[in-house]
Design an enzyme around this catalytic site. Structure first.
Site, PDB file in Angstrom:
ATOM      1  N   ASP A  13       0.860  -1.179   0.000  1.00 19.47           N
ATOM      2  CA  ASP A  13       0.000   0.000   0.000  1.00 19.47           C
ATOM      3  C   ASP A  13       0.899   1.232   0.000  1.00 19.47           C
ATOM      4  O   ASP A  13       2.092   1.139   0.260  1.00 19.47           O
ATOM      5  CB  ASP A  13      -0.895  -0.015   1.244  1.00 19.47           C
ATOM      6  CG  ASP A  13      -1.797   1.216   1.342  1.00 19.47           C
ATOM      7  OD1 ASP A  13      -2.377   1.609   0.318  1.00 19.47           O
ATOM      8  OD2 ASP A  13      -1.912   1.806   2.433  1.00 19.47           O
ATOM      9  N   SER A  14       0.290   2.395  -0.223  1.00 19.08           N
ATOM     10  CA  SER A  14       1.049   3.644  -0.179  1.00 19.08           C
ATOM     11  C   SER A  14       1.504   3.970   1.236  1.00 19.08           C
ATOM     12  O   SER A  14       2.379   4.802   1.431  1.00 19.08           O
ATOM     13  CB  SER A  14       0.182   4.788  -0.714  1.00 19.08           C
ATOM     14  OG  SER A  14      -1.006   4.890   0.043  1.00 19.08           O
ATOM     15  N   TYR A  45      -0.822   8.290  -2.589  1.00 24.35           N
ATOM     16  CA  TYR A  45      -0.883   7.934  -4.004  1.00 24.35           C
ATOM     17  C   TYR A  45      -2.067   8.620  -4.690  1.00 24.35           C
ATOM     18  O   TYR A  45      -2.064   8.795  -5.901  1.00 24.35           O
ATOM     19  CB  TYR A  45      -1.060   6.417  -4.159  1.00 24.35           C
ATOM     20  CG  TYR A  45       0.214   5.609  -4.052  1.00 24.35           C
ATOM     21  CD1 TYR A  45       1.407   6.151  -3.592  1.00 24.35           C
ATOM     22  CD2 TYR A  45       0.215   4.256  -4.423  1.00 24.35           C
ATOM     23  CE1 TYR A  45       2.556   5.386  -3.493  1.00 24.35           C
ATOM     24  CE2 TYR A  45       1.359   3.484  -4.337  1.00 24.35           C
ATOM     25  CZ  TYR A  45       2.530   4.043  -3.870  1.00 24.35           C
ATOM     26  OH  TYR A  45       3.662   3.278  -3.785  1.00 24.35           O
ATOM     27  N   GLY A  46      -3.087   8.973  -3.910  1.00 25.16           N
ATOM     28  CA  GLY A  46      -4.336   9.487  -4.475  1.00 25.16           C
ATOM     29  C   GLY A  46      -4.175  10.701  -5.373  1.00 25.16           C
ATOM     30  O   GLY A  46      -4.965  10.918  -6.288  1.00 25.16           O
ATOM     31  N   CYS A  76      -4.394  -1.260  -1.963  1.00 26.26           N
ATOM     32  CA  CYS A  76      -4.516   0.188  -2.169  1.00 26.26           C
ATOM     33  C   CYS A  76      -5.452   0.374  -3.357  1.00 26.26           C
ATOM     34  O   CYS A  76      -5.188  -0.175  -4.439  1.00 26.26           O
ATOM     35  CB  CYS A  76      -3.143   0.771  -2.485  1.00 26.26           C
ATOM     36  SG  CYS A  76      -3.150   2.486  -3.032  1.00 26.26           S
ATOM     37  N   ASN A  77      -6.544   1.086  -3.148  1.00 27.35           N
ATOM     38  CA  ASN A  77      -7.515   1.279  -4.226  1.00 27.35           C
ATOM     39  C   ASN A  77      -6.928   2.081  -5.377  1.00 27.35           C
ATOM     40  O   ASN A  77      -7.164   1.769  -6.541  1.00 27.35           O
ATOM     41  CB  ASN A  77      -8.754   1.980  -3.682  1.00 27.35           C
ATOM     42  CG  ASN A  77      -9.635   1.051  -2.876  1.00 27.35           C
ATOM     43  OD1 ASN A  77     -10.554   0.440  -3.394  1.00 27.35           O
ATOM     44  ND2 ASN A  77      -9.344   0.925  -1.592  1.00 27.35           N
ATOM     45  N   THR A  78      -6.131   3.118  -5.058  1.00 28.66           N
ATOM     46  CA  THR A  78      -5.551   3.963  -6.111  1.00 28.66           C
ATOM     47  C   THR A  78      -4.600   3.148  -6.980  1.00 28.66           C
ATOM     48  O   THR A  78      -4.666   3.196  -8.215  1.00 28.66           O
ATOM     49  CB  THR A  78      -4.811   5.164  -5.501  1.00 28.66           C
ATOM     50  OG1 THR A  78      -5.697   5.876  -4.638  1.00 28.66           O
ATOM     51  CG2 THR A  78      -4.314   6.111  -6.576  1.00 28.66           C
ATOM     52  N   GLU A 155      -5.003   8.806   9.955  1.00 27.69           N
ATOM     53  CA  GLU A 155      -3.583   8.693  10.312  1.00 27.69           C
ATOM     54  C   GLU A 155      -3.225   9.520  11.548  1.00 27.69           C
ATOM     55  O   GLU A 155      -2.274   9.197  12.244  1.00 27.69           O
ATOM     56  CB  GLU A 155      -2.703   9.072   9.112  1.00 27.69           C
ATOM     57  CG  GLU A 155      -2.863   8.073   7.982  1.00 27.69           C
ATOM     58  CD  GLU A 155      -1.735   8.105   6.965  1.00 27.69           C
ATOM     59  OE1 GLU A 155      -0.876   8.997   7.037  1.00 27.69           O
ATOM     60  OE2 GLU A 155      -1.735   7.229   6.088  1.00 27.69           O
ATOM     61  N   CYS A 187     -11.272   3.040  -0.160  1.00 25.42           N
ATOM     62  CA  CYS A 187      -9.911   3.394   0.249  1.00 25.42           C
ATOM     63  C   CYS A 187      -9.625   2.550   1.481  1.00 25.42           C
ATOM     64  O   CYS A 187     -10.488   2.431   2.356  1.00 25.42           O
ATOM     65  CB  CYS A 187      -9.809   4.877   0.572  1.00 25.42           C
ATOM     66  SG  CYS A 187      -8.233   5.331   1.351  1.00 25.42           S
ATOM     67  N   THR A 188      -8.436   1.973   1.553  1.00 22.98           N
ATOM     68  CA  THR A 188      -8.166   1.028   2.644  1.00 22.98           C
ATOM     69  C   THR A 188      -8.077   1.677   4.016  1.00 22.98           C
ATOM     70  O   THR A 188      -8.104   0.993   5.031  1.00 22.98           O
ATOM     71  CB  THR A 188      -6.881   0.213   2.361  1.00 22.98           C
ATOM     72  OG1 THR A 188      -5.831   1.114   1.994  1.00 22.98           O
ATOM     73  CG2 THR A 188      -7.107  -0.772   1.237  1.00 22.98           C
ATOM     74  N   HIS A 189      -7.973   3.003   4.071  1.00 23.53           N
ATOM     75  CA  HIS A 189      -8.047   3.691   5.374  1.00 23.53           C
ATOM     76  C   HIS A 189      -9.483   3.715   5.922  1.00 23.53           C
ATOM     77  O   HIS A 189      -9.696   3.773   7.123  1.00 23.53           O
ATOM     78  CB  HIS A 189      -7.586   5.151   5.250  1.00 23.53           C
ATOM     79  CG  HIS A 189      -6.107   5.346   5.196  1.00 23.53           C
ATOM     80  ND1 HIS A 189      -5.364   5.035   4.084  1.00 23.53           N
ATOM     81  CD2 HIS A 189      -5.230   5.833   6.116  1.00 23.53           C
ATOM     82  CE1 HIS A 189      -4.092   5.338   4.312  1.00 23.53           C
ATOM     83  NE2 HIS A 189      -3.982   5.817   5.535  1.00 23.53           N
TER      84      HIS A 189
END
Length: 271
Positions: A13-14, A45-46, A76-78, A155, A187-189
């Protein structure tokens, strides 16, 4: 032929968001070993270009292959939206993303075929979820919304803060007033904001977590290819980052079901 069953799963992931995917893999595939890479030096990354994300993804996959991974999950979706198709053609290791599993689950859940997607600007602008959903169900309606502030709020540990509730209201007011009956956390967050989003959207809206769906797809893939690790007595989880190892460690220990002691920092530009 080399026995791949004991080889680890690569997850990248980013940054820290992909830990929600790693967490689901740990829960759903408890016998599997994992090598996780968080590209903390180059996040987010977005907002990056497609070319940059493809380059970053290639470097990370090359690194993960040095750890002899048997399969890779782009957590990571992006990166899934921008790089999955390209890297699947370039590497022989099976690679899965989070978008297709999430889209499939949303179509399974929806009753009125009206689906909302929340994600980073990169994911929403790529319209990847819309495209994948329409390939599966041309009659579905997809309403996308970029929510760039969700990532920094997660975050900074503000998942249960009134500021987050206000930001959710600003971003999702229009979607709440629409007819969507299913929402994808693109989004994984965002699974870390799941309860706050669920509370805001109300009981009538089903929330889909692509992290869980990707873990289930991985489970199926490993079984089909006879690569599942069984009866592992001691799991090995390795964590690598490109920067800010200590901050990553703190976040990992707030998200994962066990205590992370070692985070290794590497120079990803070498790969």
């Amino acid at each position: 032929m080399k026995d791949l069953r004991k080889a680890p799963i690569g997850v990248f992931d980013s940054g820290v968001g992909g830990l929600t995917v790693a967490r689901e893999i740990m829960r759903q595939l408890p016998d599997e070993n994992i090598v996780y890479f968080g590209d903390t030096a180059r996040l987010p990354y977005g907002s990056k270009s497609k070319e940059s994300i493809i380059r970053f993804s290639r470097q990370i996959i090359r690194f993960l292959k040095t750890r002899n991974v048997k399969a890779i999950v782009i957590a990571c979706n992006t990166a899934t939206a921008q790089a999955l198709e390209t890297v699947r053609q370039e590497f022989d290791t099976p690679i899965i993303g989070v978008i297709e599993p999430g889209a499939r689950a949303a179509l399974h859940e929806t009753k009125n075929k009206k689906i909302g997607v929340v994600g980073t600007e990169g994911t929403i602008c790529s319209q990847m979820y819309t495209r994948v959903i329409h390939e599966m169900e041309p009659g579905a309606e997809v309403l996308g919304k970029a929510c760039p502030l969700f990532v920094p709020l997660v975050e900074e540990g503000f998942t249960r803060h009134h500021i987050t509730e206000e930001v959710i209201d600003i971003y999702l007011k229009e979607m709440k007033e629409s007819e969507v009956d299913t929402m994808i956390l693109g989004c994984t967050h965002y699974p870390l904001l799941r309860s706050a989003i669920m509370q805001y959207m109300g009981e009538g809206v089903r929330i889909v977590n692509p992290a869980y769906e990707a873990a289930m797809d991985l489970k199926k893939l490993l079984k089909e290819r006879n690569m599942s690790n069984e009866n592992e007595e001691f799991n090995k989880y390795e964590f690598y980052v490109s920067d800010a190892a200590e901050k990553f460690k703190q976040f990992a220990n707030s998200v994962l079901p066990y205590n992370v002691e070692t985070i290794r920092q590497i120079n990803i530009e070498e790969f």
